[in-house]
Design a protein around this motif. Structure first.
Motif, mmCIF file in Angstrom:
data_model
loop_
_atom_site.group_PDB
_atom_site.id
_atom_site.type_symbol
_atom_site.label_atom_id
_atom_site.label_comp_id
_atom_site.label_asym_id
_atom_site.label_seq_id
_atom_site.Cartn_x
_atom_site.Cartn_y
_atom_site.Cartn_z
ATOM 1 N N VAL A 26 -13.905 -9.941 5.108
ATOM 2 C CA VAL A 26 -13.405 -8.917 4.195
ATOM 3 C C VAL A 26 -12.597 -9.602 3.103
ATOM 4 O O VAL A 26 -11.649 -10.317 3.380
ATOM 5 N N ASN A 27 -12.988 -9.415 1.884
ATOM 6 C CA ASN A 27 -12.246 -10.012 0.785
ATOM 7 C C ASN A 27 -11.571 -8.940 -0.039
ATOM 8 O O ASN A 27 -11.975 -8.629 -1.143
ATOM 9 N N LEU A 28 -10.560 -8.369 0.572
ATOM 10 C CA LEU A 28 -9.772 -7.356 -0.117
ATOM 11 C C LEU A 28 -8.323 -7.796 -0.040
ATOM 12 O O LEU A 28 -8.012 -8.853 0.495
ATOM 13 N N VAL A 29 -7.448 -6.977 -0.590
ATOM 14 C CA VAL A 29 -6.032 -7.327 -0.568
ATOM 15 C C VAL A 29 -5.318 -6.474 0.475
ATOM 16 O O VAL A 29 -5.137 -5.286 0.276
ATOM 17 N N PRO A 30 -4.953 -7.069 1.584
ATOM 18 C CA PRO A 30 -4.409 -6.283 2.695
ATOM 19 C C PRO A 30 -3.115 -5.556 2.356
ATOM 20 O O PRO A 30 -2.814 -4.533 2.949
ATOM 21 N N SER A 31 -2.358 -6.064 1.386
ATOM 22 C CA SER A 31 -1.062 -5.433 1.157
ATOM 23 C C SER A 31 -1.148 -4.243 0.195
ATOM 24 O O SER A 31 -0.151 -3.605 -0.057
ATOM 25 N N LEU A 32 -2.328 -3.955 -0.306
ATOM 26 C CA LEU A 32 -2.453 -2.793 -1.181
ATOM 27 C C LEU A 32 -3.117 -1.639 -0.435
ATOM 28 O O LEU A 32 -3.683 -1.816 0.633
ATOM 29 N N SER A 33 -3.058 -0.476 -1.041
ATOM 30 C CA SER A 33 -3.600 0.701 -0.367
ATOM 31 C C SER A 33 -5.126 0.705 -0.415
ATOM 32 O O SER A 33 -5.743 -0.014 -1.196
ATOM 33 N N GLU A 90 -6.452 1.681 -3.803
ATOM 34 C CA GLU A 90 -6.378 0.619 -4.802
ATOM 35 C C GLU A 90 -7.440 -0.429 -4.564
ATOM 36 O O GLU A 90 -8.042 -0.960 -5.496
ATOM 37 N N ASN A 91 -7.659 -0.754 -3.292
ATOM 38 C CA ASN A 91 -8.658 -1.766 -3.001
ATOM 39 C C ASN A 91 -10.032 -1.328 -3.469
ATOM 40 O O ASN A 91 -10.845 -2.144 -3.874
ATOM 41 N N ALA A 127 -3.211 4.660 2.946
ATOM 42 C CA ALA A 127 -2.818 3.724 4.001
ATOM 43 C C ALA A 127 -2.907 2.302 3.459
ATOM 44 O O ALA A 127 -3.703 2.007 2.567
ATOM 45 N N GLU A 128 -2.080 1.452 4.001
ATOM 46 C CA GLU A 128 -2.136 0.058 3.610
ATOM 47 C C GLU A 128 -3.373 -0.544 4.253
ATOM 48 O O GLU A 128 -3.606 -0.358 5.452
ATOM 49 N N PRO A 166 1.118 4.735 -4.468
ATOM 50 C CA PRO A 166 1.279 5.043 -3.053
ATOM 51 C C PRO A 166 2.641 4.620 -2.503
ATOM 52 O O PRO A 166 3.151 3.558 -2.828
ATOM 53 N N PHE A 193 4.139 3.828 0.927
ATOM 54 C CA PHE A 193 3.757 3.636 2.330
ATOM 55 C C PHE A 193 4.988 3.565 3.182
ATOM 56 O O PHE A 193 6.105 3.525 2.708
ATOM 57 N N ARG A 221 5.701 0.963 4.319
ATOM 58 C CA ARG A 221 6.279 -0.322 3.958
ATOM 59 C C ARG A 221 7.261 -0.196 2.805
ATOM 60 O O ARG A 221 7.930 -1.134 2.440
ATOM 61 N N ASN A 263 -3.752 -11.796 -2.217
ATOM 62 C CA ASN A 263 -4.767 -12.752 -1.813
ATOM 63 C C ASN A 263 -5.555 -13.160 -3.038
ATOM 64 O O ASN A 263 -6.408 -12.432 -3.522
ATOM 65 N N SER A 317 -9.401 -13.323 -2.708
ATOM 66 C CA SER A 317 -10.013 -11.996 -2.710
ATOM 67 C C SER A 317 -9.999 -11.396 -4.096
ATOM 68 O O SER A 317 -10.988 -10.807 -4.539
ATOM 69 N N MET A 359 -13.069 -10.045 -6.109
ATOM 70 C CA MET A 359 -13.143 -8.645 -6.507
ATOM 71 C C MET A 359 -13.370 -8.522 -8.004
ATOM 72 O O MET A 359 -13.382 -7.425 -8.539
ATOM 73 N N GLY A 411 2.402 -10.135 -3.575
ATOM 74 C CA GLY A 411 1.536 -9.071 -3.099
ATOM 75 C C GLY A 411 2.235 -7.816 -2.644
ATOM 76 O O GLY A 411 1.578 -6.838 -2.328
ATOM 77 N N ARG A 412 3.533 -7.829 -2.609
ATOM 78 C CA ARG A 412 4.191 -6.688 -2.028
ATOM 79 C C ARG A 412 5.578 -6.532 -2.630
ATOM 80 O O ARG A 412 6.338 -7.494 -2.673
#
Ligand SMILES: Nc1ncnc2c1ncn2[C@@H]1O[C@H](COP(=O)(O)OP(=O)(O)OP(=O)(O)O)[C@@H](O)[C@H]1O
Ligand SMILES: Nc1ncnc2c1ncn2[C@@H]1O[C@H](COP(=O)(O)OP(=O)(O)OP(=O)(O)O)[C@@H](O)[C@H]1O
Ligand SMILES: [Mg+2]
Ligand SMILES: [Mg+2]
Lengths: 500, 328, 328, 285
Positions: A89-96, A99-100, A137-138, C14, C16, C18, C208, C211, C215, C274-275
């Motif tokens: 998976v090449n997405l950004v885990p810290s974004l929603s 957004e991804n 969701a993140e 969003p 979250f 977090r 990332n 990624s 993208m 990233g956050r």
């Protein structure tokens, strides 16, 4: 049939020490689903990355709709109408999630985002795949499978002419695969060309029109799927003959009277999994069945001390033990091969050797270091037995193909000579030859007296390998079947919670 | 083909600087024997650079775990202050050294606790001690600059053993010991693993938190020793200025030496070269008579030069200049 | 039917679980402020609160740019030096070369953005570590500042007097120009970070980079621009500093980069990228300011106790933040 | 309120201490703030003092310019400001009540004159500067340069920054010695700390400080005077940090509405071989 949509001619690509592709031709027509097949490390992902401009090609040319293109970056490829889901998976885990899905093409005016439209669009994209998911969701909080679905949703969110899917189904369950296929067929009917990489031969035959086989970075041939039998296909991929009989089927249950090696009583964690009782015996392969998100991984994490349980206890060979961290677990002879290879498995910049030996060395402690000779010997042993394809033991593991990384991780745990090994989706992204090897390995582990807890989303695999299956549904243990009772039918019913 | 060693560029940079100096003034390289010990600019560079080298050694490990320690300069001041107060109070040298080292260990433990156990981001965690530590040092000496009158103590920084300067010898010995301790045991592997992917290391059964904490403790101890050397060097504990900006020098040395700030692979040898490089640069500027106000500029150019040479892209361009020697 | 609340939430970025750190941080800030108000008479007033903004205006402005850089997983150590450089550069242009202030500002802003873009290009094209490149940038800017003048230069232009005397009456509270600048920049920063593609691209790169590249995001332009934007912010902060003091000083902003980074991180933004949240940065700056203001109100501490107390308060703050977040 | 620049050296600490001790003696409630070497912190402190409505403000400015806006605030609030240590430049002289300072310029000049007398106006000088850009470094360098300009025989052959630090002084002196060898006749250091560091370097090079190389320095901290008594430093010009009594006297006068001298300087003495031994027991810092 329609004209050639994509033509790759004589593509060559070499990495330091490895020739990943040599003179590969590859053609995709509009309105077809074209499977790209080959063993781990055959060069499939590399071919795709050359196509989308991640890696510049050393030789050859790419034509899209007859015009030569030279994408220098994925962005360009996307603009030219090539939409891609990469392996891993090449997405950004810290974004929603939303957004991804929309990143880089968010709706909005004057450079400002319209969050409402972003969410709407993400929901629509997910709805096409019939995935239900909170778009706020993140991403990182989702399971790998759901992340994979999000990645696919993202790829479908463009008006592409060519869709490239690199092992999109590796972590999906059957229902989701079926949905994806439905969508792929629809897109095909709309005239889109689709490249589909997979290691599941069933899926190749279900959905693809034509296929191309690579081996060792070279083109083996291009075939019409219907004209090629399964055995022929496997033969082309591996370069040798195989028969279906190579897959062991059905395993007899061991005597249940034995004392379990590992037992958990009332093990649970609020919000993750309701208290479960389970026992693993030496010399058995117990399966953990369930749909995505049913709590299999969570159970494994509790057993291995990654998450703290808030109820229950674990005993090893009858004695209650404290497993408060993975370190405790490893010391006690447990091993856990995580499903998330990238985030929880590999040490990307370290060598194959170091990746392979790190768990063993951790178990031995820092002071009892393995001598260089021992290290080389162990590595070479596992590289040979698992047929790991690597330039040498000092290659950084990130340069290995996905399947070979997985094999190194398996070797990492085997090297610790555990009493219990938990395998969470160990065959994900592994080619048919390697899968067969891993299944044989599991059989051998069992014969050697290990207790194996086997988690897989492939029902057939569970049926083939397990002597007992515990089924989870909605984060609780709902049933257990053993021996001859284990059939795909029963399993599916138990997992779905329907009665026969 | 083995990956090219990252040490080569800082080494070349060092060589270039030395050459520049030698061209400017041949006396630069001259080493003479004075009162039975070696005397000359290269010896000065080694002696003066020994403190940065010590701090950078610990910093290497901290950076390898993916962290950074900003507090080293303050720890240097604290250790110096401790030495001064104890020696002034008539305590023995052994006790003094133990106390200074202890102060460093304690400081490192505090950092380690915050970073590894409580999960505070390293920059912030160590910033606390960076700010408070200098205050502590001044508190210890009550705002005075305390003069140290102990020849034995001073010997540590300015003495000579068999004609060779003691401080660099000590540092080289520590580098060797650290190198052996890390590479002969699996500690080096553990540190690299934790720095490369902490989650994966934890899942592989490594005590990631403990390893990180150890790196900070080691770094604290190194800074403590450097504080001893700094105080011995000037026979005084200067709580105000001792170790000022040392964290930047140390980080510079580490990164130029080929250890990435993102953690993972580290090179102790590279760090040593990096530390020498920065000291040589300072001396070079004295030697060439660069006006102090613009002294930062050559430093900046050096950093950019060395990092550029280290980058893969330039490496490839340079590689293209020579025909490939080996067939693929 | 969606409720009105959901609909409203739908329109924003969003929030979250977090973003919990943001609320926790805000809570602790309020607690900190109230505690100080309890101990020091006259602390609890609009005037003190506004002065938190105006006195920290250039720290805040620099922190906004820094937040964006940290979002992208980078770091910029040059901001303090750029503030010093802009400050002396503006003063020299206005006083020595009789340039109109507007023109001088434009030149200074362009210089800041240019330096940023240069550093960003090196970082992006040659994949060099931001820490080192911006460290070099810091040395360059500091050296250049001192090269222009080692003395501070007073600015006697009429416009300066007017701006620095300007106050915006908001009810009974008078908000000085510095605070207005800060608020404007913060709002702009918030919009950029959370409501533009650019801001989200930065977060993706920090989350990332590989990624983000796959993208199809414009990594290069984004990375180069973010350093340029940060250089611009730093230059703006430098100009605000000249307005604040009515003079240019090459030593201005010494060590300010660390305060800016700390403010950003205290505000809950992850240093690894990233956050994070722009509002967190405002909180971070306010927390820093409150600690300083409380100590000034106390006025009994000696220099060293002051450092120790600042460190201790930072520590308490971080422990509280951890405590609340861990319990969740 | 007293806004100090920072705590960057023992000299500063003695300065702060003097202010505090004297305040305690006189029963004055002193609000002390340490600017940590940043002008913005000092301005912040002044604003805070104004907000707290102190009776008078004492400022030891870090730099010369940039005080107008905040001083205007103080004036508006009716709080008199006394500048100490070094002067400021302002467009409006009414912004502060008076200035009590040490005259870095005079110090540099005194050093130069003493040197001219001592050496007969001949010699090759190396200079150890303070932190570049800092006020004392700037003034002491310029004044010294002016001072020796009258004596063509005196010539600065090299000048580097030792950052006001002992380590810096030692390092730079080591470099000077290697670079110039034995031709150095005179060392001029902007403060005692650097001179003391340089002495070590000179001794390690096998030379005799004070004899082989004439050393002139500024500050006259106790250790410096001790070194003069020991013959290692030839002369050190005092820069007296003990401002307390004089400052408070002035504050009292200003508050009482009396006119005070616009600029006054602390009397700085010069210590050399003739008077240092006698002065030593009396040194408070
Ligand atoms: N960045 C890289 N650097 C060096 N070698 C690489 C790199 N990427 C891939 N390789 C090598 O190229 C070969 C082809 O890898 P590729 O990822 O294309 O295989 P694959 O067919 O996708 O395999 P899998 O089914 O396991 O995903 C492998 O031998 C791999 O080790
Ligand atoms: N429907 C869902 N929506 C959001 N998150 C989910 C959902 N289902 C599962 N997750 C998350 O995915 C993660 C993994 O879940 P779990 O361990 O239950 O999956 P699993 O049964 O191992 O399935 P698999 O590993 O095959 O995805 C957990 O963090 C869980 O919170
Ligand atoms: Mg692949
Ligand atoms: Mg799972």
């Amino acid at each position: 049939m329609c004209a050639e949509l994509l033509e790759l001619r004589g593509i060559g690509k070499a990495f330091p020490g490895v020739v990943a592709l040599a003179g590969v031709d590859f053609t995709v027509r509009a309105g077809e689903i074209h499977a790209l097949l080959g063993e781990n490390g055959a060069g499939k992902s590399t071919l795709i990355k050359v196509l989308t401009g991640v890696h510049p090609a050393d030789a050859g040319e790419i034509r899209l709709n007859g015009a030569v293109i030279r994408p220098g970056a994925p962005k360009e490829a996307e603009r030219l109408g090539v939409s891609t889901v990469y392996q891993e998976v090449n997405l950004v885990p810290s974004l929603s999630v939303a957004e991804n899905i929309t990143l880089g093409r968010q709706p909005g005016r004057f450079g400002f985002l319209n969050w409402r439209a972003i969410r709407r669009r993400a929901r629509a994209a997910l709805a096409r795949l019939e995935v239900e998911c909170d778009v706020d969701a993140e991403l990182g909080s989702l399971s790998v499978a759901r992340q994979q679905m999000v990645a696919i949703a993202r790829a479908l969110d463009t008006s592409a002419r060519l869709l490239v899917l690199d092992e999109p189904t590796a972590s999906l369950d059957e229902k989701e695969v079926a949905e994806l296929f439905g969508l792929m067929r629809k897109l095909r009917a709309e005239g889109m060309g689709i490249v589909f990489v997979t290691h599941f031969l069933d899926q190749v035959y279900t959905v693809s029109d034509r296929l191309t086989v690579l081996r060792n970075g070279q083109l083996v041939g291009e075939y019409v799927t219907a004209d090629l039998s399964r055995l022929e296909l496997v033969g082309k991929m591996l370069g040798r003959e195989v028969s279906d009989a190579d897959f062991t089927s059905h395993v007899a249950a061991p005597a249940a009277t034995m004392q379990p090696v590992l037992a958990a009583r009332g093990l649970g964690r609020r919000g993750a999994i309701a208290p479960v009782d389970l026992a693993l015996h030496a010399g058995e392969v117990a399966g953990l069945g369930g749909l995505l998100g049913s709590g299999r991984t969570e159970t494994a994490r509790l057993l291995f001390g990654i998450d703290a349980c808030d109820s229950g206890e674990i005993s090893l060979k009858g004695a209650t033990v404290r497993v408060a961290s993975p370190r405790d677990a490893v010391r006690l002879g447990l091993a856990f091969c995580s499903e998330d290879r990238k985030a929880e498995g590999i040490l990307p910049n370290l060598s194959v050797r170091e990746n392979l030996l790190v768990a063993l060395q951790g178990k031995r402690g820092a002071l009892r270091a393995l001598s260089p000779a021992e290290q080389v010997q162990l590595c070479e042993h596992y590289i040979k037995t698992l047929r790991i394809k690597t330039a040498d033991t000092e290659t950084p593991i990130k340069n290995l193909s996905g399947g070979n990384q997985q094999k190194v991780l398996l070797a990492r745990w085997l090297a610790t000579q555990p009493a219990v090994i938990i395998l969470d989706e160990p065959t994900r992204g592994i080619d048919i030859g390697a899968k067969q090897e891993i299944e044989q390995l599991i059989a051998k582990l069992r014969a050697d007296g290990l207790a194996v807890l086997f988690i897989s989303s492939e029902i057939d695999e569970v049926v083939r390998n397990c002597s007992r299956v515990l089924v989870l549904r909605e984060r609780r243990l709902t049933g257990e079947i053993a021996g001859a009772e284990i059939t795909s039918e029963r399993l599916m019913h138990l997992m779905a919670g329907t009665h026969e | 083909m083995k990956a090219k060693s990252p040490v080569i560029w800082p080494l070349l940079g060092l060589a270039a600087l030395v050459l520049l100096n030698a061209v400017h003034d041949l006396g630069f390289l001259k080493i003479t024997l004075l009162d039975g010990h070696l005397y000359g600019v290269p010896i000065d560079i080694l002696t003066q650079g020994s403190r940065t080298m010590l701090v950078a050694l610990g910093m290497t490990l901290v950076i390898a775990t993916g962290g950074v320690d900003l507090s080293v300069g303050s720890v240097v001041a604290i250790a110096g202050a401790v030495c001064a107060v104890l020696l002034q109070g008539g305590h023995s040298l052994a006790l003094t050294l133990a106390a200074a080292l202890g102060a460093g260990l304690l400081a490192g433990s505090a950092n380690g606790l915050l970073v590894a156990r409580l999960g505070v981001q390293p920059i912030v965690a160590t910033l606390i001690l960076m700010v408070a530590g200098r205050g502590l040092a001044q508190l210890i000496v009550d705002g005075q600059v305390i003069i140290i009158k102990s020849p034995a103590f001073e010997y540590l920084a300015n003495g000579f053993l068999l004609g060779l300067p003691v401080a660099p010898l000590l540092v080289v010995a520590l580098y060797l010991a650290t190198h052996l301790a890390l590479r002969r045991t699996a500690l080096g592997l553990f540190i690299e693993a934790v720095g490369d992917n902490e989650t994966a290391s934890r899942f592989a059964g490594l005590a990631a938190a403990r390893i990180k904490a150890l790196a900070y403790i080691f770094c604290g101890a190194g800074a403590g020793l450097a504080g001893v050397l700094a105080a011995a060097n000037i026979r005084a504990a200067d709580a105000y200025r001792a170790g000022e900006n040392m964290e930047l020098d140390a980080i510079f040395a580490v990164v130029v030496g080929g250890t990435a700030l993102t953690g993972g692979r580290f090179s102790i040898l590279g760090t040593a070269v990096g530390a020498l490089l920065i000291q040589t640069l300072t001396t070079t500027m004295y030697n060439l008579g660069v006006p102090p106000a613009i002294a930062p500029v050559p430093k900046a150019l050096l950093i950019i030069g060395v990092t550029l040479l280290q980058s893969d892209k330039i490496g490839r361009w340079l590689g293209g200049l020579w025909p490939k020697r080996e067939a693929a | 039917m969606k409720s009105a609340a959901t609909a409203r939430r739908d329109a924003g970025p969003p929030i979250f679980k977090r973003q919990l750190p943001l609320f926790v941080t805000a809570g602790i800030f309020v607690a900190l402020f109230l505690t100080a108000a309890h101990f020091y008479e006259g602390f609890f007033s609009a005037r003190v609160f506004i002065s938190l903004l105006s006195e920290n205006a250039f720290l805040g402005i620099a922190a906004v740019g820094m937040t964006l850089v940290i979002f992208s997983g980078g770091i910029d150590l040059s901001v303090g030096a750029v503030i010093g450089f802009t400050s002396i550069c503006t003063a020299t242009l206005i006083e020595k070369h009789q340039l109109a202030p507007e023109l001088a500002w434009t030149l200074a802003l362009a210089a800041g953005a240019g330096l940023g873009a240069g550093m960003g290009s090196l970082i992006h094209f040659f994949r060099l570590p931001p820490f080192l490149i911006t460290l070099a940038g810091m040395f360059l800017a500091r050296g250049a500042g001192f090269w222009i003048s080692t003395d501070s230069i007073g600015i006697n232009h009429a416009l300066y007097g007017k701006i620095s005397a300007y106050e915006w009456l908001f009810g009974t509270a008078a908000i000085p120009a510095g605070a207005l600048f800060l608020i404007t920049v913060l709002l702009a920063g918030y919009a950029v970070a959370h409501h533009t593609r650019f801001g989200r691209t930065l977060l993706a790169i920090g989350g990332n980079e590989q990624s983000a590249l796959l993208m199809g995001l414009p990594i290069g332009p984004a990375k180069i621009s973010v350093y340029a934007v940060n250089g611009f912010c730093a230059a703006l902060a430098g100009i605000v500093a000249t307005l604040y003091t009515g003079s240019g000083n090459p030593g201005m902003g010494l060590g300010l980069e660390l305060d800016a980074i700390a403010s950003v991180v205290i505000g809950g933004t992850l240093l690894t990228g990233g956050r994070g949240h722009m509002l967190g940065t405002l909180l971070g700056v306010l927390i820093f300011g409150t600690i300083q203001a409380a100590i000034l109100f106390d006025g009994r501490l000696s220099s060293w106790w002051m450092r120790i107390v600042v460190g201790a308060l930072l520590l308490v703050f971080i422990l509280l933040q951890r405590f609340f977040l861990r319990r969740k | 309120g007293f806004a100090q620049t920072g705590a960057e050296s023992a000299w500063r600490a003695a300065n702060s201490e003097s202010m505090k001790v004297e305040a305690a003696k006189r029963g004055i409630d002193l609000k002390f703030s340490d600017g940590q070497g940043k002008q913005e912190n000092q301005i912040r402190a002044l604003r805070s003092f104004i907000a707290q409505k102190v009776d008078a403000i004492v400022l030891a400015p870090l730099v010369e310019t940039g005080w107008d806006p905040v001083l205007r605030d103080a004036k508006r609030a009716g709080i008199p400001v006394i500048i100490t240590d070094r002067s400021i430049q302002t467009a409006d002289e009414s912004l502060y009540a008076c200035f009590i300072g040490s005259d870095f310029f005079a110090e540099g000049r005194m050093a130069a004159e003493w040197l001219a007398k001592k050496t007969g106006g001949k010699g090759r000088i190396v200079e150890l500067q303070g932190t570049p850009g800092s006020a004392p470094a700037n003034d002491r360098r310029k004044a010294f340069a002016e001072g020796i300009a009258k004596y063509p025989g005196l010539q600065v052959i090299d000048s580097q920054s030792g950052d006001f630090r002992r380590t810096g002084g030692k390092e730079v002196m080591e470099a000077f010695l290697k670079k110039h060898g034995k031709i150095i006749d005179i060392l001029y250091a902007h403060n005692d700390d650097m001179a003391l560091g340089a002495i070590q370097a000179i001794e390690e090079a096998g030379l005799k400080p004070g004899t082989d190389i004439v050393i002139v320095s500024i500050d006259a901290v106790r250790e410096g005077v001790q070194a003069v008594a020991d013959g290692k430093i030839n002369c050190t010009v005092e820069c007296n940090p003990l401002f307390g009594p004089k400052v408070y006297d002035t504050v009292a006068a200003v508050l009482a509405g009396k006119t005070v001298e616009r600029k006054s300087y602390n009397k700085d003495e010069l210590f050399d071989a003739t008077n240092s031994a006698a002065a030593l027991p009396k040194r408070q810092y």
